[in-house]
Design a protein around this motif. Sequence first.
Motif, mmCIF file in Angstrom:
data_model
loop_
_atom_site.group_PDB
_atom_site.id
_atom_site.type_symbol
_atom_site.label_atom_id
_atom_site.label_comp_id
_atom_site.label_asym_id
_atom_site.label_seq_id
_atom_site.Cartn_x
_atom_site.Cartn_y
_atom_site.Cartn_z
ATOM 1 N N LEU A 23 -3.723 1.583 -4.133
ATOM 2 C CA LEU A 23 -3.785 2.044 -2.746
ATOM 3 C C LEU A 23 -5.185 1.959 -2.141
ATOM 4 O O LEU A 23 -5.327 1.798 -0.931
ATOM 5 C CB LEU A 23 -3.278 3.499 -2.651
ATOM 6 C CG LEU A 23 -1.821 3.706 -3.058
ATOM 7 C CD1 LEU A 23 -1.496 5.197 -3.145
ATOM 8 C CD2 LEU A 23 -0.880 3.038 -2.069
ATOM 9 N N ILE A 82 -3.846 11.669 -0.030
ATOM 10 C CA ILE A 82 -2.394 11.507 0.048
ATOM 11 C C ILE A 82 -2.111 10.031 -0.216
ATOM 12 O O ILE A 82 -2.777 9.162 0.354
ATOM 13 C CB ILE A 82 -1.826 11.991 1.407
ATOM 14 C CG1 ILE A 82 -0.304 11.807 1.477
ATOM 15 C CG2 ILE A 82 -2.495 11.332 2.580
ATOM 16 C CD1 ILE A 82 0.354 12.604 2.602
ATOM 17 N N PHE A 88 7.585 2.452 -2.356
ATOM 18 C CA PHE A 88 8.384 3.564 -1.817
ATOM 19 C C PHE A 88 7.833 4.065 -0.480
ATOM 20 O O PHE A 88 8.155 5.170 -0.055
ATOM 21 C CB PHE A 88 8.428 4.716 -2.825
ATOM 22 C CG PHE A 88 9.171 4.374 -4.089
ATOM 23 C CD1 PHE A 88 10.545 4.587 -4.184
ATOM 24 C CD2 PHE A 88 8.512 3.806 -5.166
ATOM 25 C CE1 PHE A 88 11.236 4.262 -5.349
ATOM 26 C CE2 PHE A 88 9.192 3.477 -6.330
ATOM 27 C CZ PHE A 88 10.556 3.700 -6.424
ATOM 28 N N ARG A 90 7.276 4.247 3.630
ATOM 29 C CA ARG A 90 8.116 4.214 4.845
ATOM 30 C C ARG A 90 9.514 4.767 4.594
ATOM 31 O O ARG A 90 10.480 4.373 5.224
ATOM 32 C CB ARG A 90 8.173 2.775 5.366
ATOM 33 C CG ARG A 90 8.141 2.655 6.905
ATOM 34 C CD ARG A 90 6.842 3.106 7.492
ATOM 35 N NE ARG A 90 6.924 3.429 8.911
ATOM 36 C CZ ARG A 90 6.602 2.606 9.901
ATOM 37 N NH1 ARG A 90 6.180 1.412 9.648
ATOM 38 N NH2 ARG A 90 6.700 3.006 11.154
ATOM 39 N N GLY A 94 5.548 10.312 2.431
ATOM 40 C CA GLY A 94 4.278 10.814 2.973
ATOM 41 C C GLY A 94 4.509 12.025 3.865
ATOM 42 O O GLY A 94 3.746 13.006 3.824
ATOM 43 N N GLU A 115 -10.671 13.038 6.395
ATOM 44 C CA GLU A 115 -11.327 11.774 6.715
ATOM 45 C C GLU A 115 -10.335 10.650 6.454
ATOM 46 O O GLU A 115 -9.581 10.714 5.475
ATOM 47 C CB GLU A 115 -12.559 11.547 5.824
ATOM 48 C CG GLU A 115 -13.861 11.892 6.489
ATOM 49 C CD GLU A 115 -14.153 13.371 6.446
ATOM 50 O OE1 GLU A 115 -13.798 14.000 5.430
ATOM 51 O OE2 GLU A 115 -14.721 13.914 7.420
HETATM 52 C C1 LIG Z 1 -0.216 6.828 4.735
HETATM 53 C C2 LIG Z 1 0.927 6.922 3.730
HETATM 54 C C3 LIG Z 1 0.662 8.086 2.765
HETATM 55 C C4 LIG Z 1 2.247 7.179 4.475
HETATM 56 O O1 LIG Z 1 3.277 7.382 3.500
HETATM 57 P P1 LIG Z 1 4.796 6.983 3.803
HETATM 58 O O2 LIG Z 1 5.630 7.602 2.734
HETATM 59 O O3 LIG Z 1 4.902 5.516 3.955
HETATM 60 O O4 LIG Z 1 5.015 7.707 5.206
HETATM 61 P P2 LIG Z 1 6.388 8.089 5.925
HETATM 62 O O5 LIG Z 1 7.487 7.181 5.462
HETATM 63 O O6 LIG Z 1 6.612 9.541 5.768
HETATM 64 O O7 LIG Z 1 6.010 7.730 7.430
HETATM 65 C C5 LIG Z 1 5.756 8.739 8.382
HETATM 66 C C6 LIG Z 1 5.160 8.128 9.638
HETATM 67 O O8 LIG Z 1 3.854 7.614 9.384
HETATM 68 C C7 LIG Z 1 3.655 6.453 10.208
HETATM 69 N N1 LIG Z 1 3.551 5.270 9.358
HETATM 70 C C8 LIG Z 1 3.752 5.194 8.015
HETATM 71 N N2 LIG Z 1 3.547 3.921 7.600
HETATM 72 C C9 LIG Z 1 3.242 3.205 8.684
HETATM 73 C C10 LIG Z 1 2.906 1.832 8.888
HETATM 74 N N3 LIG Z 1 2.880 0.962 7.865
HETATM 75 N N4 LIG Z 1 2.612 1.429 10.140
HETATM 76 C C11 LIG Z 1 2.612 2.291 11.180
HETATM 77 N N5 LIG Z 1 2.934 3.615 11.052
HETATM 78 C C12 LIG Z 1 3.236 4.041 9.824
HETATM 79 C C13 LIG Z 1 4.869 6.334 11.092
HETATM 80 O O9 LIG Z 1 4.636 7.136 12.241
HETATM 81 C C14 LIG Z 1 5.923 6.954 10.188
HETATM 82 O O10 LIG Z 1 7.060 7.414 10.869
HETATM 83 P P3 LIG Z 1 8.311 6.432 11.127
HETATM 84 O O11 LIG Z 1 8.631 5.785 9.819
HETATM 85 O O12 LIG Z 1 9.376 7.369 11.612
HETATM 86 O O13 LIG Z 1 7.818 5.460 12.165
HETATM 87 C C15 LIG Z 1 1.082 5.589 2.933
HETATM 88 O O14 LIG Z 1 1.096 4.502 3.866
HETATM 89 C C16 LIG Z 1 -0.004 5.331 1.905
HETATM 90 O O15 LIG Z 1 0.079 5.785 0.760
HETATM 91 N N6 LIG Z 1 -1.039 4.590 2.302
HETATM 92 C C17 LIG Z 1 -2.107 4.222 1.369
HETATM 93 C C18 LIG Z 1 -2.946 5.420 0.988
HETATM 94 C C19 LIG Z 1 -3.628 6.014 2.207
HETATM 95 O O16 LIG Z 1 -4.119 5.283 3.055
HETATM 96 N N7 LIG Z 1 -3.672 7.353 2.262
HETATM 97 C C20 LIG Z 1 -4.329 8.054 3.346
HETATM 98 C C21 LIG Z 1 -5.775 8.212 3.066
HETATM 99 S S1 LIG Z 1 -6.610 9.137 4.340
#
Ligand SMILES: CC(C)(COP(=O)(O)OP(=O)(O)OC[C@H]1O[C@@H](n2cnc3c(N)ncnc32)[C@H](O)[C@@H]1OP(=O)(O)O)[C@@H](O)C(=O)NCCC(=O)NCCS
Length: 162
Positions: A23, A82, A88, A90, A94, A115
Amino acid sequence: MTIELDVLTPADADRCAELEKLLFPGDDPWSAGAFRAELAAKHNRYFAVRTTLESGVTLMIGYAGVSLLGNRFSPESEVHTIGVDPSFQRLGVGTMLLDRLLAEAEKHGGPVFLEVRTDNEPAIALYRRYGFDTVGTRRNYYQPSGADAFTMRRPAGGGALS
Ligand SMILES: CC(C)(COP(=O)(O)OP(=O)(O)OC[C@H]1O[C@@H](n2cnc3c(N)ncnc32)[C@H](O)[C@@H]1OP(=O)(O)O)[C@@H](O)C(=O)NCCC(=O)NCCS
């Protein structure tokens, strides 16, 4: 697919480190030791999302932690991390984790800070849905990439979705 939220334990540290490498490849991913140290700190709260695969094996697919800081007159919290397994993402994992972190932060009281890389659109979109706003920029915050971070703040009592 069954998905369950529970607490992160030291037994999860190796899997966390494996996910961190996927990640945050250019941003000094946390080691298993760093996770164990986080879990040992009394003011931290860490959670995990797990799924049971068809084979019957349970896999940890998401983790998150918040630090409860300040004192009872001026409490505040900080989201430390996080992450969700790319296979897994979207699927709401999250959201489950952030809901839980913010429930802890709300019990503690005060604003919540975090941050996030300025180019991390998925995470920024998620945080905005929960009422976080950008309050500053920290240059070269992430190493070794040198990427900038936004500091985001959610006011006491929350906002937006939750
Ligand atoms: C950020 C992260 C934790 C989101 O986890 P996730 O399980 O995919 O999130 P969710 O499925 O609960 O998505 C919730 C909302 O976040 C936003 N979101 C999540 N992924 C997105 C993407 N690829 N593009 C745009 N919006 C996105 C959307 O608003 C989404 O809601 P929707 O699916 O109804 O549109 C995940 O993308 C991740 O692990 N990223 C890499 C690690 C990271 O960057 N962590 C944060 C460090 S500050």
